[in-house]
Write an enzyme that holds these catalytic residues in place. Structure first.
Site, PDB file in Angstrom:
ATOM      1  CG  ASP A 136       0.409  -7.297   7.984  1.00 19.34           C
ATOM      2  OD1 ASP A 136       0.467  -6.695   6.911  1.00 19.34           O
ATOM      3  OD2 ASP A 136      -0.404  -7.024   8.902  1.00 19.34           O
ATOM      4  CG  ASP A 149      -4.356   0.257   8.835  1.00 23.29           C
ATOM      5  OD1 ASP A 149      -3.334   0.328   8.129  1.00 23.29           O
ATOM      6  OD2 ASP A 149      -5.479   0.025   8.358  1.00 23.29           O
ATOM      7  CG  HIS A 150      -1.187  -3.223   8.152  1.00 19.03           C
ATOM      8  ND1 HIS A 150      -1.537  -4.528   7.898  1.00 19.03           N
ATOM      9  CD2 HIS A 150      -2.121  -2.459   7.515  1.00 19.03           C
ATOM     10  CE1 HIS A 150      -2.625  -4.562   7.160  1.00 19.03           C
ATOM     11  NE2 HIS A 150      -2.999  -3.316   6.909  1.00 19.03           N
ATOM     12  CD  GLU A 177      -3.385  -0.458   1.822  1.00 23.28           C
ATOM     13  OE1 GLU A 177      -4.231   0.337   1.356  1.00 23.28           O
ATOM     14  OE2 GLU A 177      -3.451  -0.949   2.970  1.00 23.28           O
TER      15      GLU A 177
END
Length: 257
Positions: free
Chosen positions: A216, A245-246, A34
């Site tokens: 992930d 957010d990861h 992303e």
């Protein structure tokens, strides 16, 4: 050798955090998802200043993947051969004797959405391609945001998530199909504390409550699995101001015998 993966949810926004993290952790390879950047905007110079080569495949606003490596990246592959897909979700290259693959798996949106069928078909095509990659290269690491929590222990509340994307039986079966070609979940090669997650919603105090999912992953071929010394989720960057957010996932490996 240290391999890492991180869905940064916009490299333009998160670049200072990524640069600082690279200086602290110094991975040999970092896979990014992303990035949300067109290729002409990719921060090649900033990364080169830290000693990283870069390969990238991006688009405006959505998707985008990249591989950063201390050694040159060779035999770069964009996308999945034979799969007609305009979304920039797949990037592979060879570095340091390892074939590294960066994946940004589609989310799927909802079980009754056409995007869910797209996700399952996409994963099937990726599996077929990766099976050949493992056979040809032997030393393979597949890293990224898989948008699948493989087991109930990878979900903070399986009951609350039942019947939703990321945890459905077909998605989990597609994840297991990747393991069936000879890949191993690096995190599960080692004892771990309970409730290890890599993604938390921005709202509802999810991070503070550890209401997360482990979506992930770093999957490695048998040879690398035998050399894997540890795998962890680095939650530190998730506590930054304006974080992704990861959180990054890291795996370390002994030198080949």
């Amino acid at each position: 050798m240290k391999l890492a993966t991180w869905n940064v949810n916009s490299l333009r926004v998160r670049l200072p955090q990524v640069l600082a993290w690279l200086q602290t952790q110094q991975p040999d390879v970092l896979a990014l998802q992303e990035t949300k950047l067109e290729d002409h905007l990719f921060p090649v110079a900033e990364l080169a200043a830290l000693g990283y080569h870069a390969a990238f495949s991006g688009q405006k606003t959505y998707n985008g993947v990249a591989l950063l490596s201390r050694q040159p990246l060779q035999d770069v592959q964009l996308g999945v051969p034979g799969l007609a897909d305009d979304q920039r979700r797949v990037l592979a290259a060879t570095t340091g004797g390892v074939r590294v693959v960066c994946l940004y798996v589609p989310n799927g949106q909802a079980l009754d959405s056409p995007k869910y069928a797209y996700k399952l078909n996409w994963l099937a095509a990726v599996r077929n391609w990766l099976q050949a990659e493992v056979t040809v290269h032997g030393r393979v690491a597949v890293m990224g945001d898989f948008n699948v929590a493989p087991e109930d222990r990878d979900v903070y509340s399986p009951a609350r998530w039942a019947g939703q994307v990321l945890v459905s039986d077909p998605e989990r079966a597609a994840f297991r199909a990747l393991l069936d070609i000879g890949l191993h979940d690096a995190l599960r090669l080692h004892d771990q504390p309970e409730r290890v997650f890599s993604w938390w919603n921005y709202g509802r105090l999810a991070l503070a409550r550890n209401w997360g999912l482990r979506i992930d992953h770093i999957l490695v071929s048998a040879t690398l699995a035998g050399e894997c010394q540890g795998c962890t989720v680095d939650t530190g960057p998730r506590h930054h101001e304006r974080p992704s957010d990861h959180a990054p996932v890291l795996a370390t490996f002994a030198a080949p015998a």
